[in-house]
Design an enzyme around this catalytic site. Structure first.
Site, mmCIF file in Angstrom:
data_model
loop_
_atom_site.group_PDB
_atom_site.id
_atom_site.type_symbol
_atom_site.label_atom_id
_atom_site.label_comp_id
_atom_site.label_asym_id
_atom_site.label_seq_id
_atom_site.Cartn_x
_atom_site.Cartn_y
_atom_site.Cartn_z
ATOM 1 N N CYS A 17 -25.491 32.188 -16.494
ATOM 2 C CA CYS A 17 -25.655 32.550 -15.156
ATOM 3 C C CYS A 17 -24.411 33.732 -14.767
ATOM 4 O O CYS A 17 -24.776 34.324 -13.592
ATOM 5 C CB CYS A 17 -25.673 31.409 -14.209
ATOM 6 S SG CYS A 17 -24.125 30.158 -14.678
ATOM 7 N N GLU A 71 -24.172 24.687 -8.873
ATOM 8 C CA GLU A 71 -24.109 25.689 -9.461
ATOM 9 C C GLU A 71 -25.160 26.558 -9.833
ATOM 10 O O GLU A 71 -26.097 26.180 -10.751
ATOM 11 C CB GLU A 71 -23.338 25.646 -10.963
ATOM 12 C CG GLU A 71 -22.208 24.981 -10.936
ATOM 13 C CD GLU A 71 -21.046 25.741 -10.116
ATOM 14 O OE1 GLU A 71 -20.909 27.005 -10.001
ATOM 15 O OE2 GLU A 71 -19.951 25.127 -9.830
ATOM 16 N N GLU A 91 -16.454 23.935 -10.380
ATOM 17 C CA GLU A 91 -16.369 23.301 -11.541
ATOM 18 C C GLU A 91 -15.075 23.726 -12.309
ATOM 19 O O GLU A 91 -14.904 24.898 -12.614
ATOM 20 C CB GLU A 91 -17.628 23.206 -12.598
ATOM 21 C CG GLU A 91 -18.664 22.428 -12.098
ATOM 22 C CD GLU A 91 -19.722 22.378 -13.021
ATOM 23 O OE1 GLU A 91 -20.055 23.434 -13.564
ATOM 24 O OE2 GLU A 91 -20.668 21.585 -12.848
ATOM 25 N N TRP A 127 -30.596 24.279 -19.670
ATOM 26 C CA TRP A 127 -30.761 24.406 -21.139
ATOM 27 C C TRP A 127 -29.816 25.430 -21.857
ATOM 28 O O TRP A 127 -29.779 25.693 -22.600
ATOM 29 C CB TRP A 127 -32.338 24.874 -21.566
ATOM 30 C CG TRP A 127 -32.938 26.027 -20.627
ATOM 31 C CD1 TRP A 127 -33.757 25.755 -19.670
ATOM 32 C CD2 TRP A 127 -32.642 27.589 -21.235
ATOM 33 N NE1 TRP A 127 -33.804 27.119 -19.188
ATOM 34 C CE2 TRP A 127 -33.339 27.923 -19.942
ATOM 35 C CE3 TRP A 127 -31.914 28.055 -21.906
ATOM 36 C CZ2 TRP A 127 -33.092 29.391 -19.812
ATOM 37 C CZ3 TRP A 127 -31.904 29.267 -21.921
ATOM 38 C CH2 TRP A 127 -32.486 30.152 -20.878
ATOM 39 N N ASN A 128 -29.260 26.392 -20.972
ATOM 40 C CA ASN A 128 -28.585 27.611 -21.380
ATOM 41 C C ASN A 128 -27.232 27.261 -22.073
ATOM 42 O O ASN A 128 -26.592 27.843 -22.685
ATOM 43 C CB ASN A 128 -28.607 28.829 -20.355
ATOM 44 C CG ASN A 128 -27.770 28.395 -19.221
ATOM 45 O OD1 ASN A 128 -27.884 27.172 -18.660
ATOM 46 N ND2 ASN A 128 -27.163 29.425 -18.646
HETATM 47 P P1 ADP Z 1 -33.518 27.150 -15.105
HETATM 48 O O1 ADP Z 1 -34.117 28.450 -14.748
HETATM 49 O O2 ADP Z 1 -32.074 27.107 -16.006
HETATM 50 O O3 ADP Z 1 -34.499 26.569 -16.112
HETATM 51 P P2 ADP Z 1 -34.205 25.096 -13.217
HETATM 52 O O4 ADP Z 1 -33.422 24.984 -12.066
HETATM 53 O O5 ADP Z 1 -35.444 25.232 -13.511
HETATM 54 O O6 ADP Z 1 -33.399 26.391 -13.784
HETATM 55 O O7 ADP Z 1 -33.671 23.676 -14.258
HETATM 56 C C1 ADP Z 1 -32.496 23.476 -14.260
HETATM 57 C C2 ADP Z 1 -32.476 21.845 -14.528
HETATM 58 O O8 ADP Z 1 -33.145 21.055 -13.339
HETATM 59 C C3 ADP Z 1 -33.260 21.321 -15.759
HETATM 60 O O9 ADP Z 1 -32.641 20.084 -16.026
HETATM 61 C C4 ADP Z 1 -34.749 20.916 -15.036
HETATM 62 O O10 ADP Z 1 -35.276 20.045 -15.879
HETATM 63 C C5 ADP Z 1 -34.390 20.377 -13.857
HETATM 64 N N1 ADP Z 1 -35.380 20.253 -12.633
HETATM 65 C C6 ADP Z 1 -36.208 21.118 -12.547
HETATM 66 N N2 ADP Z 1 -37.106 20.687 -11.471
HETATM 67 C C7 ADP Z 1 -36.730 19.824 -10.974
HETATM 68 C C8 ADP Z 1 -36.958 19.009 -9.838
HETATM 69 N N3 ADP Z 1 -37.909 19.089 -9.175
HETATM 70 N N4 ADP Z 1 -35.971 17.996 -9.540
HETATM 71 C C9 ADP Z 1 -34.834 17.898 -10.286
HETATM 72 N N5 ADP Z 1 -34.531 18.435 -11.135
HETATM 73 C C10 ADP Z 1 -35.414 19.594 -11.761
#
Ligand code: ADP
Length: 473
Positions: free
Chosen positions: A283, A249, A454, A150-151
């Protein structure tokens, strides 16, 4: 233009199979701004099938043809920059001025890879046998599963898509459920720029189900992910049975080193910018601040002076220089780290009111490098300051982290600049430079900050398989 708030699968904009939706809210107000279909494994499978069907023709398009579509996407993004920035500012809470920079940055990746793919060359290898020839060529990896956070709701998808599309891959993109609207807008602009249906598909909803399908489906050959180290590790493990490529990343805990010989005013300016851009939710931003003890108090005073001028408020107000954090949960997490550090003995050189998701810039001195506030990726406008004695001590503190995304150092001594470039364990090193990142430069981490790059020509190679072709007459 009103952008779609539907899934993009093949040539269709459509809802979820069961009609389910989820709400996208505005971090600044908490108000709902859109209802978006909640996809799961079924919709993701349909998107993978659409991508598999579209990829061979896209692969066989000329490099110039793919490059022209990339340039057309860049032009459309720039033409729509005000509307895109507004959408990005609303769903992510970042001020409009920063959102505009993100639109330009996103467009820059399409421009760069639109050119880069035309200039990609293989090579010939001389064979000792004159009847035989060898050449090295590149072929797109195939279907890519891209998962973004989301960032950077626009730039994170753009970096992956630009390289993938230029390379001749087809993509199933899963943006964050907190900020899917910018990615859907990007898909609409790509469609209008002439990207053939099925080359870019967007599904959002149940992250675990979509991630499970992307990692399990045999047609997906690469998972390109930006997000937390925890989820990156899970995805890599899930890719192991199918031996899929991964480009990850992940998190960072960038040290920001300030030596006594540095231009302290400039270092303070740059640190204040890094800590407040996107409210510190980047990040690659500076996480821990390491300051040579002899200039500690002077530097802290300069930093505090700058951070006092930050205008926290509505991201759509032109006077605002820092918006809210992404969610109440995020604000609580940052508050917990700050309160924990204060309980451990840190001193607040600057703090301010916390209202809902709005968090004032905060400077904490006397922190320990092993405290949670220094170990965690803070993702907020908080600067924990740690003193160091000399260069060796600074490097030891800087590298004492499982992460290795970025490191920043401020010093005027050319010898030290060279030594630090060697000694700091990070994929991106900024020496008197807070942001050495442009689309033509490779960005990525070492250690637990990721795998792959990237940007730059390195970023294109992530989406290409190397082929050795031997011909004998
Ligand atoms: P952040 O701390 O930036 O929210 P996340 O790793 O939780 O980082 O999320 C980054 C991306 O990974 C988002 O699009 C989130 O929906 C997705 N995500 C979270 N859990 C899973 C999962 N189990 N499998 C695939 N994607 C995931």
């Amino acid at each position: 233009m009103d952008y779609p708030t539907l899934l993009r699968i093949g040539g269709d904009w459509r809802g979820a199979d069961d009609g389910a939706t989820f709400t996208v809210g505005e971090p600044a107000t908490g108000a709902a701004i859109a209802e978006v279909p909640r996809a799961g494994a079924g919709e993701c499978r349909a998107a993978i099938i659409a991508a598999s069907a579209a990829q061979p023709a896209w692969r066989d398009e000329t490099a110039q043809g793919r490059g022209m579509v990339c340039h057309a996407i860049a032009e459309r993004l720039i033409a729509a920059r005000e509307a895109l920035a507004r959408l990005r500012a609303r769903e992510g809470g970042t001020p409009l001025a920063t959102a505009l920079v993100e639109v330009d940055y996103a467009a820059g990746f399409f421009r760069f890879y639109g050119d880069e793919i035309v200039h990609l060359t293989g090579r010939a290898i001389a064979h000792p046998d004159p009847r035989r020839s060898l050449r090295v060529d590149y072929a797109p990896v195939g279907v890519v599963g891209a998962i973004t956070p989301w960032n950077l709701p626009l730039a994170a998808p753009a970096k992956k898509l630009a390289a993938a599309i230029a390379a001749g891959c087809a993509v199933v993109l899963k943006p964050s459920e907190l900020t899917p609207l910018s990615a859907l807008a990007l898909a609409r602009e790509a469609e209008l720029a002439g990207l053939p249906p099925g080359v870019l598909n967007v599904v959002c909803g149940d992250a675990a189900a979509i991630g499970g399908e992307l990692t399990a489906h045999p047609a997906v050959r690469l998972i390109a992910f930006t997000g937390s180290t925890r989820i990156g590790r899970q995805l890599m493990a899930a890719c192991a049975p199918g031996l899929k490529h991964v480009a990850l990343e992940l998190g960072g805990s960038a040290p920001f080193l300030v030596f006594a010989d540095a231009d302290l005013e400039r270092a303070a300016d740059d640190l204040a910018t890094l800590k407040t851009t996107n409210a510190g939710q980047v990040c690659v931003t500076a996480n821990r601040v390491l300051v040579e003890r002899v200039v500690h108090d002077r530097f802290v005073a300069l930093l505090v002076e700058r951070l006092r001028r930050v205008r926290v408020g509505d991201p759509l107000d032109a006077a605002t220089t820092m918006g809210p954090l992404i969610s109440g949960e995020a604000a609580e997490r940052v508050a917990g780290l700050v309160d924990g550090a204060l309980a451990q003995g840190a001193i607040a050189a600057l703090s301010g009111p916390r209202r809902d998701r709005f968090f004032a810039p905060t400077v904490l001195t006397g922190c320990g490098n092993d405290w949670p506030i220094a170990r965690a990726e803070i993702f907020g406008p908080v600067a924990p300051v740690i003193g160091f004695d000399d260069e060796a001590h600074a490097v030891a503190l800087a590298n004492d982290t499982p992460y290795g995304l970025a490191a920043f150092a401020y010093t005027r001594d050319p010898g030290r600049q060279h030594r630090l470039a060697r000694a700091l364990d990070a994929g991106v090193i900024g020496i008197n430079d807070p942001r050495p990142l442009i689309p033509s430069a490779p960005f990525g981490g070492v250690k637990q900050s990721g795998i792959g790059r990237e940007g730059g020509s390195e970023g294109l190679l992530e989406y290409l398989d190397t082929r050795l072709i031997g011909v004998r007459d």
